[in-house]
Design an enzyme around this catalytic site. Structure first.
Site, PDB file in Angstrom:
ATOM      1  N   ARG A  36      50.602  16.346  -4.047  1.00 58.11           N
ATOM      2  CA  ARG A  36      50.065  17.382  -4.948  1.00 58.11           C
ATOM      3  C   ARG A  36      49.218  16.745  -6.049  1.00 58.11           C
ATOM      4  O   ARG A  36      49.352  15.576  -6.369  1.00 58.11           O
ATOM      5  CB  ARG A  36      51.170  18.221  -5.573  1.00 58.11           C
ATOM      6  CG  ARG A  36      52.146  17.471  -6.469  1.00 58.11           C
ATOM      7  CD  ARG A  36      51.821  17.534  -7.960  1.00 58.11           C
ATOM      8  NE  ARG A  36      52.594  16.594  -8.747  1.00 58.11           N
ATOM      9  CZ  ARG A  36      52.188  15.375  -9.058  1.00 58.11           C
ATOM     10  NH1 ARG A  36      51.012  14.929  -8.635  1.00 58.11           N
ATOM     11  NH2 ARG A  36      52.951  14.571  -9.771  1.00 58.11           N
ATOM     12  N   GLU A  42      51.359  19.322 -17.866  1.00 57.60           N
ATOM     13  CA  GLU A  42      51.966  18.021 -17.523  1.00 57.60           C
ATOM     14  C   GLU A  42      53.149  17.695 -18.414  1.00 57.60           C
ATOM     15  O   GLU A  42      53.095  17.886 -19.630  1.00 57.60           O
ATOM     16  CB  GLU A  42      50.888  16.928 -17.678  1.00 57.60           C
ATOM     17  CG  GLU A  42      51.018  15.812 -16.687  1.00 57.60           C
ATOM     18  CD  GLU A  42      50.720  16.289 -15.258  1.00 57.60           C
ATOM     19  OE1 GLU A  42      51.698  16.531 -14.513  1.00 57.60           O
ATOM     20  OE2 GLU A  42      49.544  16.414 -14.916  1.00 57.60           O
ATOM     21  N   HIS A  43      54.177  17.167 -17.768  1.00 58.12           N
ATOM     22  CA  HIS A  43      55.421  16.785 -18.456  1.00 58.12           C
ATOM     23  C   HIS A  43      56.046  17.983 -19.159  1.00 58.12           C
ATOM     24  O   HIS A  43      56.640  17.835 -20.226  1.00 58.12           O
ATOM     25  CB  HIS A  43      55.188  15.630 -19.437  1.00 58.12           C
ATOM     26  CG  HIS A  43      55.159  14.295 -18.738  1.00 58.12           C
ATOM     27  ND1 HIS A  43      56.296  13.644 -18.345  1.00 58.12           N
ATOM     28  CD2 HIS A  43      54.122  13.513 -18.342  1.00 58.12           C
ATOM     29  CE1 HIS A  43      55.970  12.513 -17.741  1.00 58.12           C
ATOM     30  NE2 HIS A  43      54.660  12.415 -17.721  1.00 58.12           N
ATOM     31  N   GLY A 130      52.554   5.545  -5.051  1.00 55.40           N
ATOM     32  CA  GLY A 130      52.396   5.040  -6.423  1.00 55.40           C
ATOM     33  C   GLY A 130      51.121   5.505  -7.091  1.00 55.40           C
ATOM     34  O   GLY A 130      50.655   4.897  -8.049  1.00 55.40           O
ATOM     35  N   SER A 134      52.701  12.277  -5.771  1.00 56.07           N
ATOM     36  CA  SER A 134      53.972  12.787  -5.221  1.00 56.07           C
ATOM     37  C   SER A 134      54.208  12.435  -3.760  1.00 56.07           C
ATOM     38  O   SER A 134      54.613  13.289  -2.963  1.00 56.07           O
ATOM     39  CB  SER A 134      54.067  14.314  -5.384  1.00 56.07           C
ATOM     40  OG  SER A 134      54.061  14.647  -6.717  1.00 56.07           O
ATOM     41  N   ASP A 180      56.821  18.784  -8.325  1.00 51.50           N
ATOM     42  CA  ASP A 180      56.292  18.107  -7.136  1.00 51.50           C
ATOM     43  C   ASP A 180      56.842  18.721  -5.844  1.00 51.50           C
ATOM     44  O   ASP A 180      56.100  19.016  -4.913  1.00 51.50           O
ATOM     45  CB  ASP A 180      56.643  16.615  -7.177  1.00 51.50           C
ATOM     46  CG  ASP A 180      56.151  15.954  -8.450  1.00 51.50           C
ATOM     47  OD1 ASP A 180      55.342  16.589  -9.168  1.00 51.50           O
ATOM     48  OD2 ASP A 180      56.585  14.830  -8.736  1.00 51.50           O
TER      49      ASP A 180
HETATM   50  C1  GLA Z   1      56.368  13.495 -12.137  1.00 50.48           C
HETATM   51  C2  GLA Z   1      57.627  14.339 -11.942  1.00 50.48           C
HETATM   52  C3  GLA Z   1      57.333  15.814 -12.161  1.00 50.48           C
HETATM   53  C4  GLA Z   1      56.609  16.057 -13.481  1.00 50.48           C
HETATM   54  C5  GLA Z   1      55.418  15.107 -13.622  1.00 50.48           C
HETATM   55  C6  GLA Z   1      54.747  15.220 -14.966  1.00 50.48           C
HETATM   56  O1  GLA Z   1      55.447  13.785 -11.145  1.00 50.48           O
HETATM   57  O2  GLA Z   1      58.146  14.139 -10.661  1.00 50.48           O
HETATM   58  O3  GLA Z   1      58.529  16.548 -12.093  1.00 50.48           O
HETATM   59  O4  GLA Z   1      57.477  15.950 -14.553  1.00 50.48           O
HETATM   60  O5  GLA Z   1      55.794  13.762 -13.416  1.00 50.48           O
HETATM   61  O6  GLA Z   1      54.187  16.477 -15.152  1.00 50.48           O
END
Ligand code: GLA
Length: 393
Positions: A36, A42-43, A130, A134, A180
């Site tokens: 994805r 974000e976060h 990495g 995801s 994700d």
């Molecule tokens: C990673 C985590 C997600 C999300 C993002 C940041 O991808 O797996 O759950 O928190 O960071 O948005």
């Protein structure tokens, strides 16, 4: 200049071919799940926020067949070391590292009282690991989809995504949110997946205008031991919310934040300011998309990046460079907006741009990045794709 996306049919073909070479018989089943990107939000999936990801045209594909034993025997195109483990008992963390995503999903089935039969599997992937895209969620969701068919059990999409998330928590040690696995499971062709992370509801938002392209730029760097740092970020948002004294971040207004400012240390305050701002920006971005207000959408993407860089502190020079270069190219050069995507500390950026100028924008990003860091990023375009599914059964 753009790196091509291998069609899923040819990935499935490759997985089936290698399965035959490796195990000496035919695969009976092929499952796939995508990675994805996140357009914005974000976060904040672990803060009851809204997030706006989509499943990309980069996928994990698993060719498999029952093997009549009580063991999973799994080989992959990305690691020479295969994995063999018993599926007839409770799972434990083991080697190789990637096998834990599968072990975690097997455990999720067992915890639901579903027996998993022994199987052979070969895994291929067009998703760089990495890269903040995801790949682990894709592997979990592909495995869960495979096991559904192998066991004959039907697990509702939301529950399957939660099962995959638990595998990540318990078997990879990352206390991730739901974004994700939800994006990988609920993804739909031509649609963004708006997730309300408080209720767990999803809503599809059309994103299929052919005149727009989303470029994904993989910095090819991964800086920190992101597990520990991720958990630390999550903890500061919990501390921030406790200081504010509201049950959910969704109930927190900018005024609440200002009032509580003196009861937080400056770092917690900045983390909290990101959360409150990012929830508002994500709601604003959905409105902007619905009105085709691309200048506003672009502005919100840049603001999101600045907040992640300065307040949440999860960016890095490589991500900042790509976003700054995109912003210098600007609307005159066809760029609508750009930001880091995913957990940060390396990984990828997203750049929303005019399709007609996508190639030249990608070329400019590569050139500037190479001059700054001495190696090229990988850039590909992706439209929103289908989520986890069985391709051959
Ligand atoms: C990673 C985590 C997600 C999300 C993002 C940041 O991808 O797996 O759950 O928190 O960071 O948005």
């Amino acid at each position: 200049m753009l790196s091509p996306n291998t069609p899923i049919e040819s990935l499935a073909q490759t997985a089936g071919d290698i399965f035959r070479e490796h195990f000496g018989s035919d695969a009976t089943l092929v499952a796939a799940a995508p990675g994805r990107v996140n357009l914005i939000g974000e976060h904040i999936d672990y803060c009851d926020g809204f997030v706006l990801p989509f499943a990309i045209e980069r996928t994990v594909v698993i060719a498999a067949a029952p093997n009549g034993t009580a063991e999973a025997r799994i080989a992959t195109a990305f690691d020479d070391e295969p994995a063999t483990f018993s599926v007839g008992s409770d799972q434990e963390i083991g080697d190789p590292k990637w096998s834990n995503y599968l072990r975690g999903v097997v455990q999720g089935f067992r915890q639901r009282g579903i027996d998993v039969p022994g199987f052979d599997a070969f895994i291929v992937s067009s998703l760089p690991g990495g890269a903040g895209l995801s790949s682990s969620a894709a592997l979990e969701c592909a495995t869960a989809t495979l096991l559904e068919t192998l066991t004959g059990a039907r697990i509702e999409t939301r529950e399957k995504a939660l099962l995959a998330q638990k595998a990540e928590h318990d078997f990879a040690g990352v206390p991730c949110g739901i974004m994700d696995q939800f994006a990988s499971s609920f993804g739909k062709d031509g649609q963004l997946v708006l997730i309300d992370c408080r209720s767990g509801d999803t809503e599809l938002v059309p994103f299929a205008d052919p005149s727009l392209t989303l470029l994904v730029s993989n910095t090819k760097v991964s800086h920190e031991l992101s597990d520990g740092v991720y958990a630390a970020r999550r903890k500061s948002t919990e501390d921030g919310l406790a200081a504010i004294g509201k049950p959910s971040w969704r109930d927190v207004t900018p005024a609440d934040l200002e009032i509580a400012a003196t009861s937080m240390d400056p770092v917690t305050f900045r983390r909290a300011r990101h959360v409150v701002g990012e929830i508002a920006r994500t709601i604003g971005a959905v409105e902007a998309l619905r009105k085709n207000d691309f200048p506003l959408l672009g502005r919100l993407m840049y603001e999101s990046h600045v907040s992640l860089r300065d307040d949440f502190e999860v960016s890095c020079p490589e991500l900042d460079h790509l976003v700054a270069t995109a912003s210098e190219i600007g609307t005159a050069g066809g760029v609508i907006g750009a930001r880091m995507t995913g957990g940060g500390f390396g990984g990828s950026t997203v750049t929303l741009c005019e399709t007609a100028k996508a190639d030249s924008i990608a070329a400019a990003l590569v050139k500037s990045y190479e001059e700054a860091f001495g190696f090229a990023p990988e850039i590909f375009a992706s439209r929103p794709a289908e989520g986890a599914r069985i391709i051959v059964a």
